[in-house]
Design an enzyme around this catalytic site. Sequence first.
Site, PDB file in Angstrom:
ATOM      1  N   ARG A  47     -16.501  13.035 -10.749  1.00  0.00           N
ATOM      2  CA  ARG A  47     -16.257  12.705  -9.351  1.00  0.00           C
ATOM      3  C   ARG A  47     -16.916  13.742  -8.441  1.00  0.00           C
ATOM      4  O   ARG A  47     -17.527  13.412  -7.458  1.00  0.00           O
ATOM      5  CB  ARG A  47     -14.753  12.654  -9.101  1.00  0.00           C
ATOM      6  CG  ARG A  47     -14.386  11.657  -8.058  1.00  0.00           C
ATOM      7  CD  ARG A  47     -12.889  11.491  -7.920  1.00  0.00           C
ATOM      8  NE  ARG A  47     -12.257  11.109  -9.174  1.00  0.00           N
ATOM      9  CZ  ARG A  47     -11.015  11.422  -9.508  1.00  0.00           C
ATOM     10  NH1 ARG A  47     -10.265  12.119  -8.704  1.00  0.00           N
ATOM     11  NH2 ARG A  47     -10.508  11.036 -10.655  1.00  0.00           N
ATOM     12  N   GLU A 133      -8.656   3.760 -29.783  1.00  0.00           N
ATOM     13  CA  GLU A 133      -7.680   4.528 -30.564  1.00  0.00           C
ATOM     14  C   GLU A 133      -6.875   5.508 -29.716  1.00  0.00           C
ATOM     15  O   GLU A 133      -5.683   5.730 -29.959  1.00  0.00           O
ATOM     16  CB  GLU A 133      -8.420   5.296 -31.680  1.00  0.00           C
ATOM     17  CG  GLU A 133      -7.512   6.028 -32.628  1.00  0.00           C
ATOM     18  CD  GLU A 133      -6.572   5.098 -33.396  1.00  0.00           C
ATOM     19  OE1 GLU A 133      -7.038   4.352 -34.243  1.00  0.00           O
ATOM     20  OE2 GLU A 133      -5.355   5.122 -33.107  1.00  0.00           O
ATOM     21  N   VAL A 136      -3.156   4.849 -27.503  1.00  0.00           N
ATOM     22  CA  VAL A 136      -1.762   4.875 -27.959  1.00  0.00           C
ATOM     23  C   VAL A 136      -1.522   6.095 -28.837  1.00  0.00           C
ATOM     24  O   VAL A 136      -2.215   6.296 -29.845  1.00  0.00           O
ATOM     25  CB  VAL A 136      -1.397   3.591 -28.750  1.00  0.00           C
ATOM     26  CG1 VAL A 136       0.046   3.654 -29.253  1.00  0.00           C
ATOM     27  CG2 VAL A 136      -1.592   2.352 -27.877  1.00  0.00           C
ATOM     28  N   GLY A 138      -2.048   9.344 -28.543  1.00  0.00           N
ATOM     29  CA  GLY A 138      -3.022  10.438 -28.591  1.00  0.00           C
ATOM     30  C   GLY A 138      -3.773  10.567 -29.900  1.00  0.00           C
ATOM     31  O   GLY A 138      -4.636   9.747 -30.224  1.00  0.00           O
ATOM     32  N   ILE A 140      -2.658  10.321 -32.996  1.00  0.00           N
ATOM     33  CA  ILE A 140      -2.156   9.577 -34.173  1.00  0.00           C
ATOM     34  C   ILE A 140      -3.013   8.324 -34.366  1.00  0.00           C
ATOM     35  O   ILE A 140      -3.189   7.543 -33.434  1.00  0.00           O
ATOM     36  CB  ILE A 140      -0.676   9.158 -33.981  1.00  0.00           C
ATOM     37  CG1 ILE A 140       0.200  10.384 -33.725  1.00  0.00           C
ATOM     38  CG2 ILE A 140      -0.181   8.374 -35.184  1.00  0.00           C
ATOM     39  CD1 ILE A 140       1.673  10.051 -33.477  1.00  0.00           C
ATOM     40  N   GLY A 191       2.945  22.402 -18.853  1.00  0.00           N
ATOM     41  CA  GLY A 191       1.797  21.484 -18.877  1.00  0.00           C
ATOM     42  C   GLY A 191       2.045  20.242 -19.725  1.00  0.00           C
ATOM     43  O   GLY A 191       1.131  19.493 -20.024  1.00  0.00           O
ATOM     44  N   ASP A 205       4.377   4.601 -19.096  1.00  0.00           N
ATOM     45  CA  ASP A 205       3.321   5.072 -20.011  1.00  0.00           C
ATOM     46  C   ASP A 205       3.610   4.502 -21.408  1.00  0.00           C
ATOM     47  O   ASP A 205       2.720   3.946 -22.063  1.00  0.00           O
ATOM     48  CB  ASP A 205       3.299   6.608 -20.023  1.00  0.00           C
ATOM     49  CG  ASP A 205       2.340   7.157 -21.065  1.00  0.00           C
ATOM     50  OD1 ASP A 205       1.135   7.237 -20.773  1.00  0.00           O
ATOM     51  OD2 ASP A 205       2.793   7.470 -22.190  1.00  0.00           O
ATOM     52  N   LYS A 209       1.720   1.351 -23.798  1.00  0.00           N
ATOM     53  CA  LYS A 209       1.426   1.505 -25.234  1.00  0.00           C
ATOM     54  C   LYS A 209       2.131   0.411 -26.039  1.00  0.00           C
ATOM     55  O   LYS A 209       1.566  -0.133 -26.996  1.00  0.00           O
ATOM     56  CB  LYS A 209       1.874   2.889 -25.708  1.00  0.00           C
ATOM     57  CG  LYS A 209       1.062   4.024 -25.066  1.00  0.00           C
ATOM     58  CD  LYS A 209       1.733   5.375 -25.282  1.00  0.00           C
ATOM     59  CE  LYS A 209       0.969   6.495 -24.595  1.00  0.00           C
ATOM     60  NZ  LYS A 209       1.718   7.751 -24.529  1.00  0.00           N
ATOM     61  N   GLY A 307      -2.697  15.817 -25.492  1.00  0.00           N
ATOM     62  CA  GLY A 307      -3.385  17.102 -25.667  1.00  0.00           C
ATOM     63  C   GLY A 307      -4.869  16.906 -25.880  1.00  0.00           C
ATOM     64  O   GLY A 307      -5.331  15.866 -26.347  1.00  0.00           O
TER      65      GLY A 307
HETATM   66  N1  HSE Z   1       1.661  11.435 -20.906  1.00  0.00           N
HETATM   67  C1  HSE Z   1       1.705  10.923 -22.236  1.00  0.00           C
HETATM   68  C2  HSE Z   1       2.835  11.567 -22.997  1.00  0.00           C
HETATM   69  C3  HSE Z   1       0.446  11.096 -23.016  1.00  0.00           C
HETATM   70  O1  HSE Z   1       3.574  12.381 -22.434  1.00  0.00           O
HETATM   71  O2  HSE Z   1       3.000  11.246 -24.171  1.00  0.00           O
HETATM   72  C4  HSE Z   1      -0.632  10.169 -22.569  1.00  0.00           C
HETATM   73  O3  HSE Z   1      -0.227   8.856 -22.710  1.00  0.00           O
END
Ligand code: HSE
Length: 436
Positions: A47, A133, A136, A138, A140, A191, A205, A209, A307
């Site tokens: 951006r 992949e 959903v 991260g 895994i 974080g 979120d 998924k 992560g």
């Molecule tokens: N924010 C999500 C979580 C990760 O806390 O698992 C990204 O989907």
Amino acid sequence: MGRRKIEIGLAGLGNVGMGVYANVLKNSELLSRRANAHLNIRKIAVRDLKKARDHEPPIPSDRFTNRWEDLIEDDEVDVIVELIGGIDQAKELVISALRKKKVVVTGNKALLAEHGQEIFSLAKEMEVPVYFEAAVAGGIPIIKAVQESLVGNAIQMISGIINGTCNYILTRMREEGLSYQDALQEAQVLGYAEADPTLDVNGWDAGHKAVLLGSLASGRWVPADQIHVEGIENIRLGDIQFVETMGYTVKLLGIIRCTENEPLEVRVQPCLVSKQHLLASVNGVYNAVMVEGDLVGETLFYGSGAGQNPTSSSVIADIVDAAVGLQHDEKRGYVPSNELAAVKPIEATLSQYYLRLHVENRPGVLAQIAQIMGGHDIGITSVHQPESMAAMADLVLTLDRAPYGSVKQAIAQIQGLSCTSEDTTLLRVESFEDPA
Ligand code: HSE
């Protein structure tokens, strides 16, 4: 060394994008061998061109553009990696890429949950694959597991802890006795939660998924607006502590249940999980997804659901798949058909329940409540009243298997009694068995 070069256009250089860039370089030799091609990040759309980017060695400035259209217009680019997030612009980018017959890799769960049917139908028309992949859980590898390794199964159930932020907050409330607000604040400082954590804590979120997992499990696209989603914002520390004494822990679960000749059950809700169950020991920011198939039985996938490095691991796996596919002119993994799945209304879903009421502490109150439950054909399996001399007291009931709709109606009626307050917690007890 690989036979050819696969040219990648990377859209978005945030946390995950930077991880993809760094790790494609870090593992470049092994990736070249495995993909049988050199993976080259040719252009990066960002951006803000002026933003400082810490990378050693520095990323050559001629790779950057602030127009994602440049990635699409570059005829040399084979694969577009969409990591810009959001929906509208990401959708435009993905649709434009497919129209130009560029392979798409995306981690954008919201985009696919809202527009998967349209995107995959265009991908089919253009004969170009879309890999997702990272969308959903991260790091895994759950998408490819369901699309490929378990493709021979009728999937009966998927249940998962698929939001690390919520799992962290619930874990800290249980382990340290923190309030919801304090646990959330701690997650933000570390974080684990965004500055605006709304989509995590309101359950959406995980909802996105669940839509994707439900679509893969059923083979039809799940309409996101038809699933039931609850978050953890209203979970009280007192309830977490009380269910602990009953042998349960509270987890935010995404549940997908496929029963023959019935609409699909897809929901996200905080649930009581027996401490004996494997998912009860998934703590902190970790995610876990349990998949039950008719042939394989139960399988469990555990790991980091977010992560930089774990999520880049999934994106890079997709890039390698894309590279292999481009060389052999093939697509990996099945995708849902163009039809929409029928989703079971939440009112019709069955389970047992934990119900905490806050009521006047006097004779006859329990009798009135029991009568209302009986009138809705709901069995009470246990009653607990923490000893108290106060005028108002908590009253905890566990309820036998019943439709969610009946339980909600009964609660509405109970709340109409003059002896009850509005302060109520209803949580499902998840047995992980077919409740029918
Ligand atoms: N924010 C999500 C979580 C990760 O806390 O698992 C990204 O989907």
